[in-house]
Design a protein around this motif. Structure first.
Motif, PDB file in Angstrom:
ATOM      1  N   TRP A   1       0.823   1.198   0.527  1.00  0.00           N
ATOM      2  CA  TRP A   1       1.897   0.666  -0.320  1.00  0.00           C
ATOM      3  C   TRP A   1       1.344  -0.406  -1.260  1.00  0.00           C
ATOM      4  CZ3 TRP A   1       6.934   1.117  -1.619  1.00  0.00           C
ATOM      5  CH2 TRP A   1       7.676  -0.016  -1.946  1.00  0.00           C
ATOM      6  N   GLY A   2       0.423  -1.199  -0.781  1.00  0.00           N
ATOM      7  CA  GLY A   2      -0.141  -2.285  -1.574  1.00  0.00           C
ATOM      8  C   GLY A   2      -0.904  -1.818  -2.808  1.00  0.00           C
ATOM      9  N   TYR A   3      -1.312  -0.547  -2.850  1.00  0.00           N
ATOM     10  CA  TYR A   3      -2.034  -0.014  -4.013  1.00  0.00           C
ATOM     11  C   TYR A   3      -1.092   0.604  -5.044  1.00  0.00           C
ATOM     12  CZ  TYR A   3      -6.025  -0.803  -1.050  1.00  0.00           C
ATOM     13  OH  TYR A   3      -6.967  -1.398  -0.242  1.00  0.00           O
ATOM     14  N   ALA A   4       0.188   0.678  -4.719  1.00  0.00           N
ATOM     15  CA  ALA A   4       1.180   1.232  -5.645  1.00  0.00           C
ATOM     16  C   ALA A   4       1.588   0.167  -6.665  1.00  0.00           C
ATOM     17  CB  ALA A   4       2.400   1.722  -4.870  1.00  0.00           C
ATOM     18  N   SER A   5       1.903   0.614  -7.862  1.00  0.00           N
ATOM     19  CA  SER A   5       2.335  -0.302  -8.919  1.00  0.00           C
ATOM     20  C   SER A   5       3.689  -0.922  -8.569  1.00  0.00           C
ATOM     21  CB  SER A   5       2.449   0.448 -10.250  1.00  0.00           C
ATOM     22  OG  SER A   5       3.568   1.327 -10.214  1.00  0.00           O
ATOM     23  N   PRO A   6       4.011  -2.034  -9.182  1.00  0.00           N
ATOM     24  CA  PRO A   6       5.323  -2.641  -8.941  1.00  0.00           C
ATOM     25  C   PRO A   6       6.480  -1.684  -9.230  1.00  0.00           C
ATOM     26  CG  PRO A   6       3.909  -4.206 -10.064  1.00  0.00           C
ATOM     27  CD  PRO A   6       3.177  -2.885 -10.043  1.00  0.00           C
TER      28      PRO A   6
ATOM     29  N   LEU B   1      10.872   1.602  -7.116  1.00  0.00           N
ATOM     30  CA  LEU B   1      11.495   2.921  -7.005  1.00  0.00           C
ATOM     31  C   LEU B   1      11.761   3.299  -5.545  1.00  0.00           C
ATOM     32  CD1 LEU B   1      12.336   5.545  -8.521  1.00  0.00           C
ATOM     33  CD2 LEU B   1       9.993   6.316  -8.231  1.00  0.00           C
ATOM     34  N   PHE B   2      10.811   3.026  -4.652  1.00  0.00           N
ATOM     35  CA  PHE B   2      10.952   3.439  -3.256  1.00  0.00           C
ATOM     36  C   PHE B   2      11.479   2.333  -2.343  1.00  0.00           C
ATOM     37  CE2 PHE B   2       8.216   6.646  -5.043  1.00  0.00           C
ATOM     38  CZ  PHE B   2       8.855   7.790  -4.595  1.00  0.00           C
TER      39      PHE B   2
ATOM     40  N   VAL C   1      -2.442  -4.534 -13.156  1.00  0.00           N
ATOM     41  CA  VAL C   1      -1.419  -5.516 -12.822  1.00  0.00           C
ATOM     42  C   VAL C   1      -2.160  -6.779 -12.406  1.00  0.00           C
ATOM     43  CG1 VAL C   1       0.500  -6.077 -11.291  1.00  0.00           C
ATOM     44  CG2 VAL C   1       0.164  -3.706 -12.045  1.00  0.00           C
ATOM     45  N   ASP C   2      -2.002  -7.808 -13.196  1.00  0.00           N
ATOM     46  CA  ASP C   2      -2.678  -9.078 -12.911  1.00  0.00           C
ATOM     47  C   ASP C   2      -4.173  -8.898 -12.675  1.00  0.00           C
ATOM     48  OD1 ASP C   2      -0.228 -10.438 -13.127  1.00  0.00           O
ATOM     49  OD2 ASP C   2       0.212 -10.122 -10.999  1.00  0.00           O
ATOM     50  N   GLY C   3      -4.792  -8.042 -13.490  1.00  0.00           N
ATOM     51  CA  GLY C   3      -6.239  -7.849 -13.428  1.00  0.00           C
ATOM     52  C   GLY C   3      -6.717  -6.867 -12.373  1.00  0.00           C
ATOM     53  N   SER C   4      -5.809  -6.276 -11.605  1.00  0.00           N
ATOM     54  CA  SER C   4      -6.186  -5.295 -10.586  1.00  0.00           C
ATOM     55  C   SER C   4      -5.581  -3.943 -10.920  1.00  0.00           C
ATOM     56  CB  SER C   4      -5.664  -5.730  -9.210  1.00  0.00           C
ATOM     57  OG  SER C   4      -6.255  -6.932  -8.819  1.00  0.00           O
ATOM     58  N   TRP C   5      -6.296  -2.877 -10.587  1.00  0.00           N
ATOM     59  CA  TRP C   5      -5.783  -1.535 -10.822  1.00  0.00           C
ATOM     60  C   TRP C   5      -4.802  -1.154  -9.739  1.00  0.00           C
ATOM     61  CZ3 TRP C   5      -6.139   0.608 -15.322  1.00  0.00           C
ATOM     62  CH2 TRP C   5      -7.204   0.270 -16.158  1.00  0.00           C
ATOM     63  N   ARG C   6      -3.704  -0.524 -10.155  1.00  0.00           N
ATOM     64  CA  ARG C   6      -2.672  -0.038  -9.236  1.00  0.00           C
ATOM     65  C   ARG C   6      -2.316   1.391  -9.621  1.00  0.00           C
ATOM     66  NH1 ARG C   6       0.071  -4.783  -7.780  1.00  0.00           N
ATOM     67  NH2 ARG C   6       0.982  -4.032  -5.854  1.00  0.00           N
ATOM     68  N   ILE C   7      -1.810   2.141  -8.676  1.00  0.00           N
ATOM     69  CA  ILE C   7      -1.426   3.532  -8.894  1.00  0.00           C
ATOM     70  C   ILE C   7       0.034   3.559  -9.344  1.00  0.00           C
ATOM     71  CG2 ILE C   7      -1.124   5.787  -7.793  1.00  0.00           C
ATOM     72  CD1 ILE C   7      -3.402   4.799  -5.816  1.00  0.00           C
ATOM     73  N   ALA C   8       0.253   4.114 -10.543  1.00  0.00           N
ATOM     74  CA  ALA C   8       1.592   4.122 -11.142  1.00  0.00           C
ATOM     75  C   ALA C   8       2.268   5.482 -11.044  1.00  0.00           C
ATOM     76  CB  ALA C   8       1.503   3.688 -12.605  1.00  0.00           C
ATOM     77  N   GLY C   9       1.575   6.466 -10.518  1.00  0.00           N
ATOM     78  CA  GLY C   9       2.158   7.786 -10.364  1.00  0.00           C
ATOM     79  C   GLY C   9       1.076   8.807 -10.097  1.00  0.00           C
TER      80      GLY C   9
END
Length: 138
Positions: A50-55, A60-61, A119-127
């Motif tokens: 969950w922590g790697y998912a985008s805001p 959404l979930f 996001v704030d300098g870190s990569w996140r998974i957006a979909g």
């Protein structure tokens, strides 16, 4: 005129040379985030995944349990990945997409494209979306 063209050409070459290492760093960082999320799913650690998912995905979930349920049902090859290989990182549809080839428990290959955002300098998974599996010749 000739000097301006030469300066422009030199500027483009220098710019591309300097961009190469940045793209390689992004590539490695993006692959690392995706791999860490896959490892978290494999370990049954939905909170870590969950922590790697985008805001936006988190909104959404709503919580890790809903997110985990969606992944388990909709992306079983991500929930319990076998062999994982990374393909191209590309820009399309207004986003940055990393192609990932995942082998499921039955040995079938699946091509997925992970949309990435910073996001704030870190990569996140957006979909994640399905893609055609590339043909491999023997």
């Amino acid at each position: 005129m000739r000097t301006k063209l030469r300066n422009l050409t030199l500027s483009l070459i220098v710019g591309l040379a300097l961009a190469g290492p940045a793209i390689a760093q992004d590539d490695a960082a993006i692959e690392g985030v995706i791999r860490q999320q896959l490892d978290a799913f494999l370990a049954g650690d939905v909170d870590a995944a969950w922590g790697y998912a985008s805001p936006e995905i988190q909104r959404l979930f709503g919580n890790p349990e809903n997110f985990g349920r969606m992944v388990e049902r909709g992306y079983p090859m991500v929930w319990a990945p076998g062999d994982v290989r990374f393909g191209a990182l590309s820009e399309s549809d207004g986003g940055l997409w990393q192609t990932v080839i995942v082998q499921d428990a039955e040995g079938a290959l699946h091509a997925l494209q992970y949309q990435m955002e910073q996001v704030d300098g870190s990569w996140r998974i957006a979909g994640v979306r399905f893609a055609p599996v590339p043909q491999v010749s023997a």
